[in-house]
Design a protein around this motif. Sequence first.
Motif, PDB file in Angstrom:
ATOM      1  N   LYS A 106       0.825  -1.219   0.000  1.00  0.00           N
ATOM      2  CA  LYS A 106       0.000   0.000   0.000  1.00  0.00           C
ATOM      3  C   LYS A 106       0.860   1.271   0.000  1.00  0.00           C
ATOM      4  O   LYS A 106       0.467   2.293  -0.520  1.00  0.00           O
ATOM      5  N   ASP A 107       2.056   1.163   0.617  1.00  0.00           N
ATOM      6  CA  ASP A 107       2.874   2.362   0.783  1.00  0.00           C
ATOM      7  C   ASP A 107       3.778   2.663  -0.413  1.00  0.00           C
ATOM      8  O   ASP A 107       4.582   3.592  -0.354  1.00  0.00           O
ATOM      9  N   VAL A 108       3.665   1.864  -1.437  1.00  0.00           N
ATOM     10  CA  VAL A 108       4.544   2.084  -2.584  1.00  0.00           C
ATOM     11  C   VAL A 108       4.240   3.438  -3.237  1.00  0.00           C
ATOM     12  O   VAL A 108       3.085   3.773  -3.488  1.00  0.00           O
ATOM     13  N   ASP A 109       5.292   4.203  -3.469  1.00  0.00           N
ATOM     14  CA  ASP A 109       5.149   5.539  -4.035  1.00  0.00           C
ATOM     15  C   ASP A 109       5.606   5.519  -5.500  1.00  0.00           C
ATOM     16  O   ASP A 109       6.788   5.613  -5.796  1.00  0.00           O
ATOM     17  N   VAL A 110       4.634   5.381  -6.396  1.00  0.00           N
ATOM     18  CA  VAL A 110       4.966   5.267  -7.821  1.00  0.00           C
ATOM     19  C   VAL A 110       5.646   6.530  -8.335  1.00  0.00           C
ATOM     20  O   VAL A 110       6.574   6.480  -9.143  1.00  0.00           O
ATOM     21  N   GLU A 111       5.173   7.677  -7.830  1.00  0.00           N
ATOM     22  CA  GLU A 111       5.742   8.939  -8.305  1.00  0.00           C
ATOM     23  C   GLU A 111       7.233   9.044  -7.999  1.00  0.00           C
ATOM     24  O   GLU A 111       8.016   9.548  -8.808  1.00  0.00           O
ATOM     25  N   GLU A 112       7.584   8.563  -6.818  1.00  0.00           N
ATOM     26  CA  GLU A 112       8.997   8.580  -6.427  1.00  0.00           C
ATOM     27  C   GLU A 112       9.817   7.739  -7.410  1.00  0.00           C
ATOM     28  O   GLU A 112      10.888   8.142  -7.855  1.00  0.00           O
ATOM     29  N   VAL A 113       9.298   6.573  -7.751  1.00  0.00           N
ATOM     30  CA  VAL A 113      10.008   5.708  -8.700  1.00  0.00           C
ATOM     31  C   VAL A 113      10.128   6.410 -10.050  1.00  0.00           C
ATOM     32  O   VAL A 113      11.180   6.391 -10.686  1.00  0.00           O
ATOM     33  N   ALA A 114       9.061   7.061 -10.476  1.00  0.00           N
ATOM     34  CA  ALA A 114       9.086   7.768 -11.756  1.00  0.00           C
ATOM     35  C   ALA A 114      10.132   8.869 -11.738  1.00  0.00           C
ATOM     36  O   ALA A 114      10.837   9.098 -12.723  1.00  0.00           O
ATOM     37  N   ARG A 115      10.245   9.547 -10.611  1.00  0.00           N
ATOM     38  CA  ARG A 115      11.231  10.626 -10.497  1.00  0.00           C
ATOM     39  C   ARG A 115      12.653  10.089 -10.626  1.00  0.00           C
ATOM     40  O   ARG A 115      13.520  10.731 -11.194  1.00  0.00           O
ATOM     41  N   LEU A 116      12.866   8.909 -10.115  1.00  0.00           N
ATOM     42  CA  LEU A 116      14.221   8.338 -10.112  1.00  0.00           C
ATOM     43  C   LEU A 116      14.621   7.744 -11.453  1.00  0.00           C
ATOM     44  O   LEU A 116      15.768   7.364 -11.650  1.00  0.00           O
ATOM     45  N   THR A 117      13.660   7.609 -12.348  1.00  0.00           N
ATOM     46  CA  THR A 117      13.955   6.838 -13.555  1.00  0.00           C
ATOM     47  C   THR A 117      13.945   7.673 -14.825  1.00  0.00           C
ATOM     48  O   THR A 117      13.649   7.175 -15.906  1.00  0.00           O
ATOM     49  N   ALA A 118      14.287   8.946 -14.691  1.00  0.00           N
ATOM     50  CA  ALA A 118      14.344   9.814 -15.870  1.00  0.00           C
ATOM     51  C   ALA A 118      15.275   9.215 -16.912  1.00  0.00           C
ATOM     52  O   ALA A 118      16.360   8.745 -16.583  1.00  0.00           O
ATOM     53  N   GLY A 119      14.823   9.214 -18.142  1.00  0.00           N
ATOM     54  CA  GLY A 119      15.683   8.730 -19.231  1.00  0.00           C
ATOM     55  C   GLY A 119      15.533   7.251 -19.516  1.00  0.00           C
ATOM     56  O   GLY A 119      16.104   6.738 -20.469  1.00  0.00           O
ATOM     57  N   LEU A 120      14.767   6.553 -18.699  1.00  0.00           N
ATOM     58  CA  LEU A 120      14.593   5.122 -18.949  1.00  0.00           C
ATOM     59  C   LEU A 120      13.389   4.874 -19.855  1.00  0.00           C
ATOM     60  O   LEU A 120      12.425   5.625 -19.857  1.00  0.00           O
ATOM     61  N   ALA A 121      13.470   3.795 -20.611  1.00  0.00           N
ATOM     62  CA  ALA A 121      12.390   3.454 -21.540  1.00  0.00           C
ATOM     63  C   ALA A 121      11.380   2.523 -20.864  1.00  0.00           C
ATOM     64  O   ALA A 121      11.646   1.974 -19.783  1.00  0.00           O
ATOM     65  N   GLY A 122      10.261   2.333 -21.535  1.00  0.00           N
ATOM     66  CA  GLY A 122       9.207   1.473 -21.021  1.00  0.00           C
ATOM     67  C   GLY A 122       9.699   0.079 -20.664  1.00  0.00           C
ATOM     68  O   GLY A 122       9.319  -0.481 -19.633  1.00  0.00           O
ATOM     69  N   ALA A 123      10.572  -0.457 -21.521  1.00  0.00           N
ATOM     70  CA  ALA A 123      11.082  -1.800 -21.269  1.00  0.00           C
ATOM     71  C   ALA A 123      11.878  -1.841 -19.968  1.00  0.00           C
ATOM     72  O   ALA A 123      11.788  -2.806 -19.198  1.00  0.00           O
ATOM     73  N   ASP A 124      12.639  -0.766 -19.707  1.00  0.00           N
ATOM     74  CA  ASP A 124      13.411  -0.693 -18.469  1.00  0.00           C
ATOM     75  C   ASP A 124      12.474  -0.667 -17.265  1.00  0.00           C
ATOM     76  O   ASP A 124      12.740  -1.310 -16.244  1.00  0.00           O
ATOM     77  N   LEU A 125      11.388   0.093 -17.404  1.00  0.00           N
ATOM     78  CA  LEU A 125      10.444   0.223 -16.299  1.00  0.00           C
ATOM     79  C   LEU A 125       9.748  -1.111 -16.021  1.00  0.00           C
ATOM     80  O   LEU A 125       9.587  -1.519 -14.872  1.00  0.00           O
ATOM     81  N   ALA A 126       9.361  -1.783 -17.099  1.00  0.00           N
ATOM     82  CA  ALA A 126       8.733  -3.097 -16.949  1.00  0.00           C
ATOM     83  C   ALA A 126       9.689  -4.026 -16.207  1.00  0.00           C
ATOM     84  O   ALA A 126       9.294  -4.794 -15.319  1.00  0.00           O
ATOM     85  N   ASN A 127      10.939  -3.908 -16.565  1.00  0.00           N
ATOM     86  CA  ASN A 127      11.983  -4.720 -15.955  1.00  0.00           C
ATOM     87  C   ASN A 127      12.140  -4.419 -14.468  1.00  0.00           C
ATOM     88  O   ASN A 127      12.299  -5.326 -13.652  1.00  0.00           O
ATOM     89  N   ILE A 128      12.092  -3.150 -14.155  1.00  0.00           N
ATOM     90  CA  ILE A 128      12.251  -2.734 -12.754  1.00  0.00           C
ATOM     91  C   ILE A 128      11.150  -3.326 -11.891  1.00  0.00           C
ATOM     92  O   ILE A 128      11.411  -3.877 -10.819  1.00  0.00           O
ATOM     93  N   VAL A 129       9.925  -3.259 -12.389  1.00  0.00           N
ATOM     94  CA  VAL A 129       8.808  -3.805 -11.615  1.00  0.00           C
ATOM     95  C   VAL A 129       8.987  -5.308 -11.430  1.00  0.00           C
ATOM     96  O   VAL A 129       8.820  -5.846 -10.329  1.00  0.00           O
ATOM     97  N   ASN A 130       9.387  -5.969 -12.499  1.00  0.00           N
ATOM     98  CA  ASN A 130       9.549  -7.418 -12.422  1.00  0.00           C
ATOM     99  C   ASN A 130      10.682  -7.810 -11.476  1.00  0.00           C
ATOM    100  O   ASN A 130      10.547  -8.724 -10.664  1.00  0.00           O
ATOM    101  N   GLU A 131      11.797  -7.077 -11.577  1.00  0.00           N
ATOM    102  CA  GLU A 131      12.941  -7.343 -10.689  1.00  0.00           C
ATOM    103  C   GLU A 131      12.543  -7.166  -9.228  1.00  0.00           C
ATOM    104  O   GLU A 131      12.932  -7.955  -8.363  1.00  0.00           O
TER     105      GLU A 131
END
Length: 654
Positions: free
Chosen positions: A365-390
Amino acid sequence: MQKNNKNNKNDNNNFFNQNPLITFAIFSVVIILLFKTLVGENATLNSTQGNQRVQQVSYSELKNLVATKSVNKVEIGQSYIKATSADGNTYTTRIIRGDTDLVKELDKQGIEYTGFSETNWFTEMFGWLFPFLLIMGIWMFFAGRMQKNMGGGILGMGGSKKMINSEKPKTKFDDVAGVEEAKEEVQEIVDFLKYPARYVEIGAKIPKGVLLVGSPGTGKTLLAKAVAGEADVPFFSVTGSSFIEMFVGVGAARVRDLFEQAKKDAPSIIFIDEIDAIGKSRSAGAQMGGNDEREQTLNQLLAEMDGFGTDTPVIILAATNRPEILDQALLRPGRFDRQVLVDKPDYEGRIKILKVHMKDVKMDKDVDVEEVARLTAGLAGADLANIVNEAALLAGRKSQKTVKQQDLFESVERAIAGLAKKSRRINPKEKKIVAYHESGHALLAETTKGAKKVSKVSIVPRGLAALGYTLNTPEENKFMMQKHELWAEVDVLLGGRAAEEIFIGEISTGAGNDLERATDIIKSMVQTYGMSDVAGLMVLEKSRQSFLGVGGPAAREYSDKMAQDMDNFIKTSLDERYKDVLERLNEYSDAIENMVKLLYKKENISGEEVREIIINFEEENNINSKVEIIADEIAEELKQDAKMADDKEKEDEQ
Ligand code: ADP
Ligand code: ZN
């Protein structure tokens, strides 16, 4: 039995495919053995009638047999001699060329001898077949090596069907996030594929080919699949490079196959990934003779695209990261005349993509998606999909019930570390340079009359080559440009470098491509369009567009003096335009600063936002878009002049 054979062949196929070297070795050994045995057998074939013995003897022994008259019949062939004794035993030996003594001896002894032809249809045929098979073997060996990565059949030359992926995807637009504009642009295609009749009846021209442009992993394939999924049509996909690493002619045949299948199953979608592998500009390669296979494949692709009308509901989507290197022939009307940008997501986009991929994962419940988005400037969709999976894998390893923020952080860190190695992330200093550079382009585009309007400015890196970009769209579909529009484009191109000079104080290599294009534009004005005093109406460079847009560089057909004049003209013009551009940027420096600030905050800004900044600035400083006003002023002056002249005439008359 037949069926069995067939199965075996298929199994072998896979095995040989993975081991081309072994294949070749086996192949050669088998052929050579076969050849040897058959010919060897043949050599003794005639003589093994009944159960008489056949004996190989030395030449001297044979001579001895003749001298002692132990044989009564001798047959002489091209390579061996066969002697038969009265009791039916046969002796063979290899012939020794140039020895005429044997014949003399035979005459002397009065032994019957004849010549015979060793070849029969069997050896004859084998003599032909052997080199042929050998060449086939070599060919397959190389073809196998080329196809190793692609899973094509080594023995199956018609194996193209395998390389064409056909499916009916379930992907929907909702699965593709953060690329709203791109989705809007392809919506029309979905409609057309769903209800082709509507469009055909009206006579609407639907684009045949659409180029999806963007870095790897930004969702181009996903979007293409979603188009097929939304329209519920078959999706045929191939990779550009799979056409090329083969032997001449195969690629073209595959293209033919691909279109045949797609047309048969129409309405349908063809997706060509990495189209630059086929469609690299022919002049860009500049190798002698070029790459025949690529050229043939490209020509076949163009021919296929031209080959069906807009009423056939087959749409070709192609993906590339580098549209600028594509052959112009590919981009002509009726081919890939539409480009859709599928680019790295900005902050908002990243949030959306992360959410899409978090949907199927149990998140804390406490996961902050916006924070993750802020940290991932310059990454592509595939990278993001990967991050969630990892992160999910990490959580699983720790036997957690849900994915926690900490898991996401760890996973982001890993992804970024991985990317830093590939140096794809932009460093702060570069970010600053890029922000000013792109703002410079944008400002010039908005303040120069005849320039294409800005639709988007971005400092989201697009790959190693382009760190940022400014997207300009002409107001309507344009097929020609006027002289002032060409000059405007030169100004816009120079704007990037000029901004670096003013606001950074130093020039980077980032403007290299801009300068090249600006130079090219001026050069074409002189050489091709008769837009300068240097050459007047004389065309120095013939239009290179032949049937397929193919053609090498033409030989120079003008004087050295002309070349010199042209060079001077280009240089002076660039210097002059650059001075003007610097002036304009200095004047609008506050507007530039505002654009840069907004770019830092949002990474992508729209054309409207750019225009708003400029208009606000102009209102505050009481100026109007400079270039436009010059035109207005001149028009006003002319009107005044005319009126004065008119008045004067009237006065004179009175
Ligand atoms: P490309 O063809 O541009 O190289 P892909 O479409 O193959 O990229 O993307 C690979 C994977 O990354 C997709 O299957 C998807 O899981 C994820 N992905 C990439 N872009 C997006 C996006 N815009 N929205 C959602 N997922 C994405
Ligand atoms: Zn630039």
